[in-house]
Design an enzyme around this catalytic site. Structure first.
Site, PDB file in Angstrom:
ATOM      1  N   ASN A  32       0.816  -1.218   0.000  1.00  0.00           N
ATOM      2  CA  ASN A  32       0.000   0.000   0.000  1.00  0.00           C
ATOM      3  C   ASN A  32       0.848   1.267   0.000  1.00  0.00           C
ATOM      4  OD1 ASN A  32      -2.029  -1.824   0.087  1.00  0.00           O
ATOM      5  ND2 ASN A  32      -2.732  -1.370   2.165  1.00  0.00           N
TER       6      ASN A  32
ATOM      7  N   LYS B  29      -4.085   3.876 -12.256  1.00  0.00           N
ATOM      8  CA  LYS B  29      -2.888   3.936 -13.101  1.00  0.00           C
ATOM      9  C   LYS B  29      -3.160   4.144 -14.583  1.00  0.00           C
ATOM     10  CE  LYS B  29      -0.837   1.197  -9.660  1.00  0.00           C
ATOM     11  NZ  LYS B  29      -2.181   1.249  -9.015  1.00  0.00           N
TER      12      LYS B  29
ATOM     13  N   ASN C  16      -4.672  18.094 -45.347  1.00  0.00           N
ATOM     14  CA  ASN C  16      -5.449  18.153 -44.107  1.00  0.00           C
ATOM     15  C   ASN C  16      -4.580  18.455 -42.891  1.00  0.00           C
ATOM     16  OD1 ASN C  16      -7.796  17.495 -45.528  1.00  0.00           O
ATOM     17  ND2 ASN C  16      -7.362  15.304 -45.357  1.00  0.00           N
TER      18      ASN C  16
ATOM     19  N   LYS D 122      -6.422  18.072 -51.497  1.00  0.00           N
ATOM     20  CA  LYS D 122      -6.491  18.200 -50.046  1.00  0.00           C
ATOM     21  C   LYS D 122      -5.133  18.150 -49.352  1.00  0.00           C
ATOM     22  CE  LYS D 122      -9.741  18.299 -47.650  1.00  0.00           C
ATOM     23  NZ  LYS D 122     -10.821  17.360 -47.349  1.00  0.00           N
TER      24      LYS D 122
ATOM     25  N   SER E 123      -5.597  13.413 -49.048  1.00  0.00           N
ATOM     26  CA  SER E 123      -6.819  12.614 -49.116  1.00  0.00           C
ATOM     27  C   SER E 123      -6.619  11.540 -50.174  1.00  0.00           C
ATOM     28  CB  SER E 123      -7.990  13.521 -49.491  1.00  0.00           C
ATOM     29  OG  SER E 123      -9.024  12.753 -50.075  1.00  0.00           O
TER      30      SER E 123
ATOM     31  N   HIS F 295     -16.551  36.873 -31.208  1.00  0.00           N
ATOM     32  CA  HIS F 295     -17.675  36.143 -31.835  1.00  0.00           C
ATOM     33  C   HIS F 295     -17.279  35.602 -33.212  1.00  0.00           C
ATOM     34  CE1 HIS F 295     -20.199  38.178 -28.766  1.00  0.00           C
ATOM     35  NE2 HIS F 295     -19.411  39.205 -29.036  1.00  0.00           N
TER      36      HIS F 295
ATOM     37  N   GLU G  60      -5.867  18.779 -35.683  1.00  0.00           N
ATOM     38  CA  GLU G  60      -7.179  18.142 -35.497  1.00  0.00           C
ATOM     39  C   GLU G  60      -7.111  17.052 -34.427  1.00  0.00           C
ATOM     40  OE1 GLU G  60      -9.597  17.337 -39.307  1.00  0.00           O
ATOM     41  OE2 GLU G  60      -7.528  17.550 -39.977  1.00  0.00           O
TER      42      GLU G  60
HETATM   43  N1  ARG Z   1      -1.586  -3.413  -7.474  1.00  0.00           N
HETATM   44  C1  ARG Z   1      -2.020  -2.729  -6.300  1.00  0.00           C
HETATM   45  C2  ARG Z   1      -2.459  -1.320  -6.650  1.00  0.00           C
HETATM   46  O1  ARG Z   1      -2.149  -0.880  -7.686  1.00  0.00           O
HETATM   47  C3  ARG Z   1      -0.910  -2.675  -5.311  1.00  0.00           C
HETATM   48  C4  ARG Z   1      -1.359  -2.527  -3.883  1.00  0.00           C
HETATM   49  C5  ARG Z   1      -2.072  -3.732  -3.494  1.00  0.00           C
HETATM   50  N2  ARG Z   1      -2.313  -3.769  -2.101  1.00  0.00           N
HETATM   51  C6  ARG Z   1      -3.123  -4.669  -1.553  1.00  0.00           C
HETATM   52  N3  ARG Z   1      -3.279  -4.636  -0.292  1.00  0.00           N
HETATM   53  N4  ARG Z   1      -3.727  -5.571  -2.281  1.00  0.00           N
HETATM   54  O2  ARG Z   1      -3.116  -0.620  -5.908  1.00  0.00           O
END
Ligand code: ARG
Length: 478
Positions: A126, A341, A301, A299, A293, A172, A306
């Site tokens: 954690n 992530k 582009n 064209k 194109s 505008h 874009e």
């Molecule tokens: N892969 C987990 C995450 O991205 C890592 C932490 C996981 N911790 C746990 N107690 N399962 O959050």
């Protein structure tokens, strides 16, 4: 080459429908759950940060006497070897080991034995994962800042060069008053400069270290969290262990700053798309940033602007995803956070790609100065100047507005600009109008008159461009 477990492939493969697996329900469910809960597919991209964090943790453990110097050395050596293995593409990632942290730790123990098993003392995944993300994001922000600075440098240089280039200014999307192209470029500069500063500010809240929070409550080992923070270049350890492992507000804040930055890029992109159209024809985008194109031979582009304009959508989406992910989560760590992530990484990739494209493309833009000037002559861009002229002769502004409105009416009806009327014609509207009015009605006179701090007058733009260039030089140096 490492092979990755892909959930879709897994679900579509025979393994799932295979009768022998089907009969063994518990087995196949476990295999599915392992795949479903694994994050190694995407979090392996933090391997460098994970290894750096582990090395710092091991050195700190040795310093406070929890780990022997021999074990610490074995761990550091082992982790460095593993980093090289990953970089050579030889590391075999395993989905059974769930995430980047356990993959690397298992490999370490396979290489160095019991010392490897001691690395996780006083630590949890954690606080480990929260540290990795912060290290990753800190690196990403530094790269992004470099690219923004490169783009800002290009804008400032071009603004200095285009300080005298006249174009129509719009409100505008209707012609409003003439401005200088350099002034317009410096408006973009200001927008992106604020984005730069927002990222610098967000970085301060990223750069705080969760390690030592362990699972949620801290640890019973005598850790020196300041020392670990120092080794990893963090400004300080997080003050509260529950908060340290649980909050991802720093990622949300970064993504919000990224969404604003993308919003700014999309506005620039929109103008480039308009300006490179046949109707505006203000700029030429170099061919290498455009495509043709397959059916229409004429064209060219503006694909790059874009695409940048379009990519703002996914970053806005990631911001909402992260906000929603965090909403209502009870303290402390929850598995929900594993979902932080992919949005974060994609935000970094997207913004970096867009910045790189613009930093390369903007300095290569070719402004079509004649076309801009011609366009500024249409649309009565100097009508306000005529009103201001009358005000200087004592006419109240509201009356001047009315008088000029009538002159514009004549212009519309006869298809001419104010500057194309004779003195006698103009005097129909006010006897106060004299020969010197034509200076005021010229585009050069109009922009030069806006000689106020922050205004469009060429000398003001030159001044502002010089300040902008100095600002960029300063941030690049530091
Ligand atoms: N892969 C987990 C995450 O991205 C890592 C932490 C996981 N911790 C746990 N107690 N399962 O959050």
């Amino acid at each position: 080459m490492a092979s990755f477990f892909n959930l879709t492939e897994y679900l579509m493969s025979d393994t799932q429908t295979n009768k022998t697996w089907g009969g063994r329900f518990t087995e196949s469910t476990d295999a599915f759950v392992a795949a479903f809960t694994a994050s190694v597919d995407f979090d392996r991209r933090m391997y460098r940060q994970d290894i750096a964090g582990s090395i710092a943790h091991a050195r700190m453990l040795a310093r406070v006497g929890v780990l022997s110097p021999q074990d610490c050395e074995a761990i550091v050596q082992g982790l460095e070897t593993i980093r090289a293995e990953i970089e050579r593409g030889e590391f075999v990632w395993s989905v059974e080991l769930e995430d980047v942290h356990m993959n690397i730790e298992a490999r370490l123990t396979a290489r160095i034995g019991d010392a490897g098993k001691r690395l996780h003392t006083g630590r949890s995944r954690n606080d480990q994962v929260a540290t990795d993300i912060r290290l990753y994001l800190r690196d990403a922000i530094d790269i992004l800042l470099g690219e923004i600075a490169r783009l800002l440098g290009g804008l400032a240089t071009m603004a200095a060069r285009e300080a005298d280039t006249i174009m129509p200014g719009f409100t505008h999307l209707q012609v409003a008053q003439p401005v200088t192209f350099g002034h317009h470029l410096l408006a973009w500069f200001e927008m992106l400069k604020r984005d730069y500063e927002r990222l610098v500010d967000a970085r301060k809240r990223v750069n705080v270290m969760p390690l030592g929070a362990a699972a949620l409550a801290g640890t019973s080992y005598p850790l020196d969290r300041h020392y670990t923070a120092q080794l990893l270049d963090f400004a300080a350890p997080c003050a509260n262990s529950l908060d340290a492992v649980s909050d991802r507000d720093f990622a949300i804040e970064f993504t919000a700053a990224a969404a604003l930055l993308m919003t700014h890029l999309s506005r620039m992109a929109e103008e480039l798309v308009l300006w490179s159209s046949a109707q505006f024809d203000f700029v030429d985008l170099p061919d290498r940033f455009c495509t043709g194109s397959s059916i229409m031979p004429q064209k060219k582009n503006p694909d790059v602007p874009e695409l940048v304009r379009g990519k703002v959508g996914r970053v806005n989406g990631h911001l909402i995803a992260l906000l929603t992910l965090m909403k209502s989560q009870p303290l402390a760590y929850n598995k929900d956070n594993q979902e932080d992530k992919e949005p974060l990484f994609d935000t970094v990739d997207t913004v970096l790609g867009c910045l790189r494209a613009f930093a390369d493309m903007i300095p290569a833009l070719r402004p079509k100065r004649d076309r801009m000037l011609q366009a500024a002559r249409r649309g009565f861009a100097t009508a306000t100047d005529l009103a201001d002229y009358l005000v200087r002769k004592g006419v109240p502004f509201r009356d001047a507005h009315e008088i000029v409105g009538k002159a514009v009416r004549l212009g519309v009806d006869s298809g001419r600009d104010l500057a194309e009327m004779s003195l006698a014609e103009l005097q129909q509207f006010s006897a106060l109008i004299e020969e010197d009015v034509f200076l005021v009605l010229s585009l050069e006179g109009s922009v030069a008159a806006r000689d106020v701090l922050g205004g469009t007058a060429p000398n003001r733009v030159r001044e502002a461009a010089a300040l902008a260039q100095a600002w960029v030089a300063e941030v690049v140096r530091s």
